[in-house]
Design an enzyme around this catalytic site. Structure first.
Site, PDB file in Angstrom:
ATOM      1  N   THR A 554       0.849  -1.187   0.000  1.00  5.47           N
ATOM      2  CA  THR A 554       0.000   0.000   0.000  1.00  5.47           C
ATOM      3  C   THR A 554       0.894   1.249   0.000  1.00  5.47           C
ATOM      4  O   THR A 554       2.113   1.137   0.039  1.00  5.47           O
ATOM      5  CB  THR A 554      -0.878   0.069   1.262  1.00  5.47           C
ATOM      6  N   GLU A 605      13.676  -2.777  -0.494  1.00  7.68           N
ATOM      7  CA  GLU A 605      14.454  -2.503  -1.705  1.00  7.68           C
ATOM      8  C   GLU A 605      13.693  -1.632  -2.690  1.00  7.68           C
ATOM      9  O   GLU A 605      14.245  -0.749  -3.343  1.00  7.68           O
ATOM     10  CB  GLU A 605      14.846  -3.837  -2.354  1.00  7.68           C
ATOM     11  N   VAL A 608      13.465   2.555  -3.378  1.00  7.31           N
ATOM     12  CA  VAL A 608      14.292   3.359  -4.276  1.00  7.31           C
ATOM     13  C   VAL A 608      14.544   2.562  -5.545  1.00  7.31           C
ATOM     14  O   VAL A 608      15.062   1.450  -5.491  1.00  7.31           O
ATOM     15  CB  VAL A 608      15.648   3.705  -3.616  1.00  7.31           C
ATOM     16  N   ALA A 610      12.478   1.047  -7.664  1.00 10.25           N
ATOM     17  CA  ALA A 610      11.631  -0.136  -7.882  1.00 10.25           C
ATOM     18  C   ALA A 610      12.428  -1.424  -7.735  1.00 10.25           C
ATOM     19  O   ALA A 610      12.992  -1.678  -6.669  1.00 10.25           O
ATOM     20  CB  ALA A 610      10.931  -0.040  -9.235  1.00 10.25           C
ATOM     21  N   GLY A 663       0.422   5.047 -15.224  1.00  9.63           N
ATOM     22  CA  GLY A 663       0.819   4.463 -13.938  1.00  9.63           C
ATOM     23  C   GLY A 663       2.230   4.812 -13.507  1.00  9.63           C
ATOM     24  O   GLY A 663       2.802   4.128 -12.668  1.00  9.63           O
ATOM     25  N   GLU A 666       2.585   8.594  -8.586  1.00 12.11           N
ATOM     26  CA  GLU A 666       1.812   8.215  -7.396  1.00 12.11           C
ATOM     27  C   GLU A 666       0.368   8.620  -7.695  1.00 12.11           C
ATOM     28  O   GLU A 666       0.131   9.481  -8.556  1.00 12.11           O
ATOM     29  CB  GLU A 666       2.306   9.020  -6.185  1.00 12.11           C
ATOM     30  N   ASP A 677       8.737  12.856  -3.518  1.00 14.70           N
ATOM     31  CA  ASP A 677       9.062  11.436  -3.674  1.00 14.70           C
ATOM     32  C   ASP A 677      10.573  11.235  -3.805  1.00 14.70           C
ATOM     33  O   ASP A 677      11.143  10.317  -3.224  1.00 14.70           O
ATOM     34  CB  ASP A 677       8.316  10.918  -4.918  1.00 14.70           C
ATOM     35  N   LYS A 681      13.404   9.368  -1.344  1.00 13.55           N
ATOM     36  CA  LYS A 681      14.339   8.341  -1.807  1.00 13.55           C
ATOM     37  C   LYS A 681      15.772   8.662  -1.436  1.00 13.55           C
ATOM     38  O   LYS A 681      16.509   7.803  -0.945  1.00 13.55           O
ATOM     39  CB  LYS A 681      14.205   8.163  -3.326  1.00 13.55           C
ATOM     40  N   GLY A 796       7.033   1.385 -12.320  1.00 13.18           N
ATOM     41  CA  GLY A 796       6.100   0.462 -12.979  1.00 13.18           C
ATOM     42  C   GLY A 796       5.783  -0.694 -12.045  1.00 13.18           C
ATOM     43  O   GLY A 796       6.620  -1.123 -11.246  1.00 13.18           O
TER      44      GLY A 796
END
Ligand code: ADP
Ligand code: ASP
Ligand code: MG
Length: 814
Positions: A554, A605, A608, A610, A663, A666, A677, A681, A796
Site C-alpha cells: 500500500t 528494496e 528506491v 523499484a 501508472g 503516485e 518522492d 528516496k 512500474g
C-alpha cells in the site's frame, strides 16, 4: 507366535473391526495373541460417566446408556442374529454391574481409584469379548482370555506396577496349554494379588501386548494403530512429518517418553531384553511397511531421528542461597515428589546448585508444590530457600536420536532455530545418554516450534515462507501473479515453499492456512471478512507461523505505523511503501533495531528504484567496509518520463496527464512533481549509508509554481499546469539551447542532500537516460572517481512487484 495389538481407533466401529479381522485372517494358521483396546472413545466415556456419578449428577445414567448402545450396536452389526445371544447377555450383565458400581459412587459422592479402575476396565473387557465372539462367528479359531488372570500387579490403581515373575509364569503356562490359533485379550487391564481389577495407565494396551510378547518370547510385537508408523514428529501437528522406517528401542523409548503417543512409553521394556522387534503398522493401510523398532540401527547417518513433545507441563523450581553446598537438598526434594507418586518428566539443575527445576504434569503441580513447601518449611521460614515457584501451561519439546552424542552443534542449531522464530525457552535439559535435548516452551508456541525444528532437522532442503499480503492494487496483484508463476521454480530450484496465507485490501481480508489458491485470490478476497488492520495483525500473530512475512503493497501511512508490531513478533516486513523509512528518523531506527533484535528482516528494496538492486548494493558496499562519499541519482521514474517526453511540440500538462494515466506517478501526482518522492528516496539512501538525516534537512529547489503545488485536488492541479505552460516551455528552451536535457537530480554529499531540476549536458551519465529509467552513481572510498553505476527501469508495477519478490527470496535465504 506373534502378538498383535489394535488400538482404540482400529476398533472404533464395526467397519474398522472388519479391517482388523482381515489382518488377523491373513496370518493363516500362525498362532497369535490379539490384544485390543476399548472401542474408540469408550475409556474417556467411562471416566466421564464415573466423574458425573461421583459429582452426584444423574446425567451419568444417560452417559451409561450411550456406552451400552455403542456395544449393542457393534454386536448387532458384527455377529449373525443366531449367534448374538451370549454376547448380548454378557453386555447386559456387565452393564448391570457397571450400573451398580456407578450408583454406589453416586450415593456416597466419591470415586476411589480402586472403583475407578474397576469401572474403566469394562471398556477393554467388553471390546475384547465382542471381538472374540465376532471372530468365532466368522469361522476363525478364536477364544477369549481375560488378561486379569495373566497380568498381576501391585495395587497402585490407575497405573499399576507389574509383577513380572508371576505374570510371565501365568502367560507361559496359559499359552503352552492353549491350542486355539487366536487368543483375544483385553489390553490395559490387570489384577492385583488380592484379585482387584487394576489398570496399567492411559494408553496401556500397548504395554499389555508387550508384556505378553516378552513372556512368551514372541517372534514379533505388532502395534496396529491409525498412523503408518512412528513419525519424525506428530503428523497431526507437522504436515511434513515422515515415517521413520527403522529406529532403535532407545530412540523409540525417548520419543514416546516425550510424548509420541503412538507408543505407550513402558512398552519397550518387556521386549527389549529379549530383542523382540516391534512393528508399528496402520490398520487403515496394512500394506504400508510402517516402523520397525529393533536393537541397533545405523540411523541412516541421521543424527536427529524425531521430535516429540509433551503438553500440559508445569515447571516447579526451588531456589535460594541456602541451597548452595548443602548436601541432601536434592534428595529431600525428589523424595517428597516420589512419596506423592509424582513422576518427573524433566530435570535441570543450575551449576551453581542455586536452584533445582523439574517439569511435571500440570495436574500434579499443586500437590507437588504444597508437599515441597512443607518439606522445606524450616528453610523457607528462615529465608534460606524461597517458596517453590510454579509456572503452568508449558510444553516440553525434545530432539531424539542415538547418534546425537557424537555431533556438536545440535543444541546450538536447535536453540537458534527456536530463537529465530521468537520461541521463548523456559528451561533446557540434556539426558545423560545424550540421546535427547529437551526444552520447555510456552504451550502456544508448540506448533511453530515443532514445525521450525522439523524444517531445520528434516527438511534441510525446503524452507516454508508464509506470506501475509496487504494491498492488492497494481503492484500487489502483479506480485501475486509472479508468485503463482514462480511457485514451482522456487520450490524446485531455490527450495522455498512460498504460501500466501492472508491477503487484504481496504475492504476485505481473507485467510487460508493451507495457502490461498493464487488463481482465485480475487474471489477468495471478495468473499472474505471485513478488512481491519489490527485484526489482520492479530490473526497473523495468533496463527504464530514460523517464517511469517508481512508484505505491504500500500502507500498508506496508517499501515506503515504497524510495522513495529510485526517485527516485535518476529514477523518480517517487506514493503514498497516509502513512508516508514522516510518518516521520523527515530521510527526508522526503531524498525531497524527491532529487525535485528527479533531476527526478522525488514526489507524495502523497492523504496528506491523499484526492482533495481540499489539498497542491497549499498548494504553490501558498507558491510564490506566501504564508505559512501557522494550519491548522485535520477530517482524518479515519473519525472524522468515527464522530462524525456516533454518538448516544444507538446504541452507540459498533457505529458503529466499521460504519465499519470500510464501508472508512472503516485496516485497524487504532486508527490512526484513537487520532488517529495525524490526527497524521500535520497533520504532513505543517505540513512542507509549511515547518516542521520530527516526530510527537513533536504534542500528542494522546486520547479513547479507555488500555486500548482498548493492545489487541493488532482483537477485543480492539472488546471494550474495549463496556466503556466509558458514557463515550462521556457525551461525546455533554455536547456535545449545549451545542448542539455532537463533531469530531476538527487544528490547527497558531505552529509547534505538536495533535489532539483538540472540541465544535464551531452556526455554526462544522466544525459541518455530513457523513458522511466533510474540511475544511481555511488562515489565511495573504493570508487572515488569512476562511480559504481546502477541503471535500469525504475518505475512500474511489474518491476516493483519483482523487487518485492526479490526481498522475499532474500528472506528465504536468510
Ligand atoms: P491407538 O489408539 O492406536 O493406541 P494412539 O492415539 O494412542 O493410537 O496413538 C496414535 C497417535 O499418536 C497418532 O494418531 C498421532 O496423532 C500420535 N502421535 C504423536 N506423535 C507421533 C509420532 N511421532 N508418530 C506417529 N504418531 C504420533
Ligand atoms: N483404552 C485405554 C485408553 O484409552 C488404553 C489404550 O487404549 O491403550 O487409555
Ligand atoms: Mg495408544
Amino acid at each position: 507366535m506373534k502378538v498383535l495389538k489394535f488400538g482404540g481407533t482400529s476398533v472404533a466401529n464395526p467397519e474398522n473391526i472388519n479391517k482388523v479381522k482381515s489382518i488377523v485372517q491373513k496370518l493363516d494358521k500362525e498362532k497369535v495373541a490379539v490384544v485390543v483396546s476399548a472401542f474408540g472413545g469408550v475409556t474417556d466415556l467411562l471416566l466421564n460417566t464415573s466423574a458425573l456419578a461421583a459429582r452426584q449428577d444423574t446425567a451419568y445414567k444417560e452417559s451409561l446408556k450411550t456406552i451400552e448402545d455403542k456395544h449393542i450396536t457393534a454386536i448387532r452389526e458384527l455377529i449373525p442374529v443366531q449367534n448374538q445371544s451370549s454376547a448380548l447377555s454378557k453386555v447386559k450383565s456387565d452393564m448391570n454391574v457397571l450400573e451398580t458400581l456407578l450408583e454406589g459412587s453416586f450415593l456416597i459422592g466419591e470415586l476411589t481409584p480402586k472403583l475407578s479402575d474397576k469401572i474403566v476396565s469394562y471398556g477393554e473387557l467388553l471390546s475384547s469379548y465382542i471381538i472374540s465372539e465376532f471372530f468365532k462367528s466368522e469361522g476363525l479359531d478364536a477364544i477369549f482370555k481375560d488378561s486379569r488372570e495373566l497380568i498381576i500387579t501391585d495395587n497402585n490403581f490407575g497405573k499399576a506396577n507389574v509383577n513380572f515373575e508371576k505374570t510371565n509364569q501365568n502367560c507361559i503356562d496359559f499359552f503352552k496349554e492353549n491350542n486355539h490359533q487366536i487368543v483375544v485379550l483385553p489390553g490395559f487391564v490387570s489384577s492385583s494379588k488380592s484379585g482387584d481389577s487394576t489398570t496399567l495407565g492411559r494408553g496401556g494396551s500397548d504395554y499389555t501386548a508387550a508384556i505378553i510378547a516378552g513372556a512368551v518370547e514372541a517372534e514379533v510385537l505388532e502395534i496396529w494403530t491409525d498412523v503408518s508408523g512412528m513419525y519424525t514428529a506428530n503428523p497431526r501437528l507437522v504436515k511434513q512429518a515422515k515415517c521413520v522406517a527403522h529406529i532403535s528401542y532407545e530412540e523409540a523409548m525417548e520419543l514416546s517418553h516425550f510424548g509420541a503417543k503412538v507408543l505407550f512409553p513402558p512398552t519397550i521394556q518387556p521386549v527389549l531384553g529379549k530383542g523382540i522387534p516391534i512393528a508399528i503398522k496402520n490398520t487403515f493401510d496394512p500394506e504400508n511397511p510402517g516402523t520397525l523398532i529393533t536393537k541397533n540401527t545405523n540411523g541412516n547417518g541421521k543424527t536427529v531421528r524425531g521430535i516429540s513433545h509433551v503438553g500440559n507441563i508445569s515447571l516447579l523450581s526451588l531456589e535460594g542461597p541456602g541451597m548452595i553446598g548443602i548436601p541432601g537438598i536434592s534428595k529431600r526434594f525428589f523424595e517428597t515428589l516420589s512419596l506423592k507418586n509424582i513422576s518427573i518428566v524433566l530435570i535441570t539443575q543450575a551449576s551453581s546448585e542455586h536452584s533445582i527445576c523439574v517439569g511435571i504434569a500440570d495436574e500434579d503441580v499443586d500437590v507437588a508444590a504444597e508437599a515441597v513447601n512443607e518439606t522445606f518449611e524450616y528453610e523457607i521460614s528462615t529465608k534460606k530457600i524461597k517458596p517453590v515457584i510454579v509456572e503452568k501451561d508449558l510444553t516440553i519439546i525434545a530432539l531424539v536420536g542415538d547418534n546425537m552424542k557424537s555431533h556438536q552443534g545440535l543444541s546450538g542449531k536447535m536453540f537458534s532455530t527456536l530463537g529465530k522464530n521468537n520461541v521463548n525457552i523456559r528451561a533446557i535439559a540434556q539426558g545423560a545418554s545424550e540421546r535427547n535435548i529437551s526444552a520447555v516452551i510456552k504451550k502456544d508456541d508448540v506448533k511453530k516450534a515443532l514445525n521450525s525444528l522439523h524444517e531445520t532437522f528434516f527438511e534441510e532442503n525446503i524452507k516454508q515462507l508464509n506470506l501475509f499480503v496487504m494491498g492488492v492494487g497494481n503492484v500487489g496483484s502483479k506480485f501475486l501473479d509472479q508468485i503463482r508463476q514462480q511457485k514451482k521454480y522456487l520450490k524446485e530450484e531455490l527450495k522455498l515453499n512460498v504460501r500466501v496465507i492472508g491477503i487484504s485490501n481496504s475492504r476485505t481480508m481473507a485467510f487460508d492456512e493451507n495457502g490461498i489458491p493464487l488463481k482465485e485470490w480475487e474471489t477468495v478476497l471478495a468473499d472474505g471478512e471485513k478488512a481491519d488492520k489490527q485484526a489482520f495483525f492479530d490473526r497473523i500473530k495468533s496463527l504464530n507461523y514460523r517464517n511469517s512475512v508481512f508484505v505491504d503493497n500500500t502507500a498508506s501511512a496508517e499501515v506503515s505505523k504497524t510495522y513495529a508490531d510485526y517485527l516485535h513478533n518476529s514477523i518480517s516486513v517487506v514493503t514498497c511503501n516509502k513512508i516508514a523509512c522516510s518518516s521520523d528518523y527515530t521510527y526508522y531506527k526503531e524498525l531497524k533495531q527491532l529487525a535485528k533484535q527479533y531476527n526478522s528482516p525488514f526489507l524495502f528494496e523497492t523504496n528506491v528504484g523499484a526492482g533495481l538492486p540499489i539498497i542491497d548494493t549499498l548494504k553490501h558496499l558498507i558491510a564490506s567496509g566501504d564508505k559512501i562519499k557522494k550519491i548522485q541519482a535520477v530517482l524518479s521514474g515519473s519525472l524522468n518520463f515527464v522530462f524525456n517526453t516533454f518538448n516544444d511540440s507538446v504541452t507540459f500538462h498533457d505529458v503529466v496527464k499521460q504519465a499519470q494515466e500510464q501508472g508512472y506517478t503516485e496516485p497524487d501526482p504532486t508527490i512526484d512533481l513537487s520532488g517529495v518522492d525524490v526527497m524521500r528516496k535520497i533520504l532513505i539512501l543517505a540513512r542507509e549509508s549511515g547518516y542521520q538525516l530527516d526530510i527537513d534537512d533536504i534542500a528542494n529547489e522546486a520547479f513547479l509554481p507555488k500555486e500548482s503545488l498548493e492545489t487541493d485536488s488532482n483537477e485543480a492541479f492539472f488546471e494550474s499546469l495549463k496556466k503556466y505552460e509558458n514557463d515550462f516551455q521556457k525551461m525546455y528552451k533554455e536547456a535545449a539551447d545549451a545542448d542539455s536535457k532537463l533531469k530531476y537530480v538527487a544528490q547527497f554529499e558531505d552529509g547534505k542532500a538536495k533535489v532539483g531540476l538540472q540541465k544535464i549536458p551531452k556526455g554526462h551519465d544522466f544525459y541518455n537516460l530513457e523513458g522511466s529509467d533510474n540511475i544511481v552513481l555511488f562515489y565511495t572510498e573504493r570508487y572515488p572517481n569512476q562511480p559504481m553505476i546502477i541503471k535500469g527501469a525504475g518505475a512500474g508495477a511489474d518491476v516493483t512487484a519483482s523487487g518485492i519478490f526479490a526481498d522475499i527470496i532474500r528472506i528465504g535465504n536468510f
